[in-house]
Design an enzyme around this catalytic site. Structure first.
Site, PDB file in Angstrom:
ATOM      1  N   PHE A 164       0.855  -1.185   0.000  1.00 35.48           N
ATOM      2  CA  PHE A 164       0.000   0.000   0.000  1.00 35.48           C
ATOM      3  C   PHE A 164       0.895   1.241   0.000  1.00 35.48           C
ATOM      4  CE2 PHE A 164      -3.361   2.387   2.802  1.00 35.48           C
ATOM      5  CZ  PHE A 164      -3.647   3.226   1.737  1.00 35.48           C
ATOM      6  N   CYS A 165       0.714   2.120  -0.991  1.00 36.68           N
ATOM      7  CA  CYS A 165       1.426   3.398  -1.065  1.00 36.68           C
ATOM      8  C   CYS A 165       2.948   3.163  -1.049  1.00 36.68           C
ATOM      9  CB  CYS A 165       0.962   4.319   0.055  1.00 36.68           C
ATOM     10  SG  CYS A 165       1.516   6.031  -0.118  1.00 36.68           S
ATOM     11  N   VAL A 166       3.667   3.771  -0.110  1.00 40.47           N
ATOM     12  CA  VAL A 166       5.118   3.576  -0.051  1.00 40.47           C
ATOM     13  C   VAL A 166       5.453   2.110   0.181  1.00 40.47           C
ATOM     14  CG1 VAL A 166       7.228   4.270   1.122  1.00 40.47           C
ATOM     15  CG2 VAL A 166       5.387   5.910   0.853  1.00 40.47           C
ATOM     16  N   GLY A 212       4.011  -0.295  -1.238  1.00 40.00           N
ATOM     17  CA  GLY A 212       4.032  -0.884  -2.568  1.00 40.00           C
ATOM     18  C   GLY A 212       5.332  -0.615  -3.296  1.00 40.00           C
TER      19      GLY A 212
END
Length: 604
Positions: free
Chosen positions: A338-340, A342
């Protein structure tokens, strides 16, 4: 020792002259601008610093603004001056038309209310009960409008243009008359109605926030991690200097043989994915029959100040994956970032591929940037000067403080996330309401300086990750094309942190079979969209053209939550059904403590 609450003069007595000065400066600056004189930007040593480390950045951008303003063509500025003068005269005419014996002579006029009707800051009727406040708000609205118009004329482009636009919004929003007691009729009325009690409460709020070093956005006393947020049952089965690994308790008699690992962002805490049972993605995945593990990143202290990006990959993501496989005695696993998280996960997958490790069965990227060509709102903070300054300060050791990161994020929406709370907390003396999402938002985390600086330079500044072999991580050249397994990519349509069009580029870099889904709403609400409520919608298109816009033109809107679509996509990837594990961990990796663990409870 009991400390006496300061008097009105001691606190607001110092702030009110500043408020008057700032508002007078704003009015004079705009008047001078549209009279043909280019002003200098107002800088005062008394101006409150509400943006933390954004301050030096703002100074740099304001200098760029001043430089670009001098390049505005005189004929364009002259035209704008003329338009401003016309509207200014019309506004004053509207104001005086409401005076006795004036309205009939001056004819029909647009009411002052129409000048401010679309601004929620002036929605209360208190702004209209006394003409001076309505006029002040209308003048502010006019000045703000033309300040933005001047910015539109500037010849700056790309990142410089976005930085100037950002700085202008900070300046304009800060100058709103609603932000100052002397020009806010709602705050003054509340002071009278409460017979001064609101002032006492406002001072208490101010002193409390000064002690915390941040503006309170919610009633933080209403929540406790592990009690009424991050409630999903599980146990910590491994920990090191970077993270704790949580294994969640099964909620089905049988589970898929292939386990799943969540890699959340290391900015903020993981429990955005586990706020309440009704909106917990963690609980939902466990209910679908997955054996779920989750990385809970440690909130770095001085002891972790030298950790690097390589450390987060090798001893963070890759180590977590290895432990999951050993605990479940499985050679493969499904992963989600998720987000960073990822971005970290994609880097780790490239490193593993270079090492001949193909143990990842599928990967899901939620609102993740791998190509940083367009970084949305956050891109305004990143240029060579700012990155070099960070590298010199903390690149070889130190901490990027969570409160400074939080300030930067809040400044992207200053009216909603800064000034709204300044007004309510410090002018009206109101206590913020209890809201779990804002509690999570205030629970910020530090980042190790070397790790943070590598991330800034190689992603936001130079966009190196998406160019094969441009950088090495853990001794291996990064190549996103080595990600060769089924890939699910979720972007959200109103995301100001990860623009969906840029997130779409992931489909062009990875080699595996990709499903791209576009969710409604923004960076958080678009992700945390519970299947049980089945609200909003998402867009699907199995064709993946080069153009994100073309993908959307051909896409079909599907009512409800993307969670259902993702669960269906995952179903055949969890392997055959086996009996759910009766206990967490194994003889080698024994339970350390109950979830959510102590790492996530550490606040700064």
């Amino acid at each position: 020792m009991n400390k006496q609450i300061p008097s009105f003069e001691e606190v607001f007595g110092q702030l009110l002259p500043v408020a008057k000065q700032m508002q007078t400066q704003f009015q004079e600056q705009v008047q001078q601008l549209f009279s043909g004189t280019i002003p200098s930007l107002p800088v005062s040593e008394h101006t409150p610093n509400l943006l933390g480390s954004v301050g030096p950045f703002m100074t740099s951008v304001m200098s760029a603004f001043q430089h670009s303003l001098g390049k505005v063509p005189l004929n364009s500025l002259s035209q704008l001056q003329s338009e401003y003068a016309t509207e200014f005269s019309a506004l004053l005419s509207s104001a005086f038309s409401s005076m006795p014996n004036v309205g009939e002579e001056t004819g029909k006029h647009v009411s002052l209310d129409e000048w401010i009707s679309d601004d929620k800051r002036f929605a209360s009727k208190d702004w209209r009960d006394h003409g001076i406040y309505e006029l002040t708000a209308a003048l502010y609205s006019l000045n703000a409008k033309y300040t933005r118009k001047v910015a539109e004329l500037m010849p700056a482009e790309g990142r410089e243009k976005r930085q100037i636009d950002y700085a202008i919004e900070q300046f304009v929003d800060a100058m709103s008359p609603s932000n100052f007691f002397v020009s806010n009729p709602e705050a003054q009325k509340r002071l009278l109605e409460t017979k001064g009690e609101s002032l006492t409460l406002a001072i208490q709020n101010l002193l409390g926030d000064l002690q915390k070093g941040r503006i309170s956005q919610t009633d933080e006393s209403a929540f406790e991690v592990g009690v009424n947020v991050a409630r999903s049952e599980g146990e910590v089965v491994f920990e090191n200097a970077l993270f704790q690994l949580i294994q969640y308790k099964p909620l089905t008699e049988q589970v898929g043989q292939i386990p799943m690992l969540f890699v959340p962002p290391c900015i903020n805490k993981f429990y955005i994915l586990d706020l309440q049972p009704a909106n917990s993605l963690v609980r939902y995945v466990v209910e679908q029959g997955h054996t779920l593990f989750l990385v809970s990143w440690k909130n770095p202290t001085q002891e972790e100040q030298a950790l690097t990006w390589d450390d987060y990959i090798e001893h963070g993501v890759i180590k977590a994956m290895d432990v999951v496989k050993k605990i479940r005695k499985q050679p493969r696993l499904n992963v989600l970032g998720f987000c960073v998280g990822g971005t970290l996960l994609a880097t780790a997958l490239s490193v593993l591929a270079n090492r001949g490790d193909d143990s990842v069965n599928s990967v899901t990227f939620l609102t993740t940037l791998l190509d940083f060509e367009d970084t949305g709102a956050l891109g305004v903070f990143v240029d060579e000067e700012q990155v070099r300054a960070r590298e010199e300060a903390i690149g070889n050791g130190g901490l990027m403080l969570g409160k400074d990161l939080a300030s930067a994020f809040s400044s992207l929406r200053p009216t909603d996330l800064i000034w709204n709370y300044v007004v309510n907390n410090y002018l009206k003396g109101e206590k913020p309401t209890a809201f779990d999402l804002l509690y999570w938002n205030s629970d910020s985390t530090n980042l190790p300086g070397p790790m943070f600086c590598w991330y800034l330079r190689n992603t936001y500044l130079e966009n190196n990750l998406c160019e094969p072999g441009k950088v090495e991580v853990c001794g291996e050249p990064v190549d996103l094309g080595l990600i060769d397994m089924p890939v699910y990519v979720l972007a959200t349509r109103e995301d100001h942190i990860v623009p969906w069009q840029t997130a779409y580029h992931t489909t062009q870099y990875v080699s595996g079979d990709v499903r791209f889904v576009l969710g409604a709403s923004g960076h958080i609400a678009g992700v945390v969209n519970p299947a049980a409520k089945n609200k909003r919608s998402f867009w699907r298109n199995d064709n993946l053209p080069d153009s994100a816009q073309q993908w959307l033109v051909e896409a079909t809107e599907v009512p409800g939550s993307w969670w259902n679509d993702w669960a269906a996509w995952l179903e055949d990837k969890k392997g055959k059904l086996v009996k759910a594990p009766a206990k967490a961990g194994n003889p080698t990796y024994k339970p350390v403590e109950q979830a959510p663990g102590r790492y996530v409870k550490a606040r700064i």
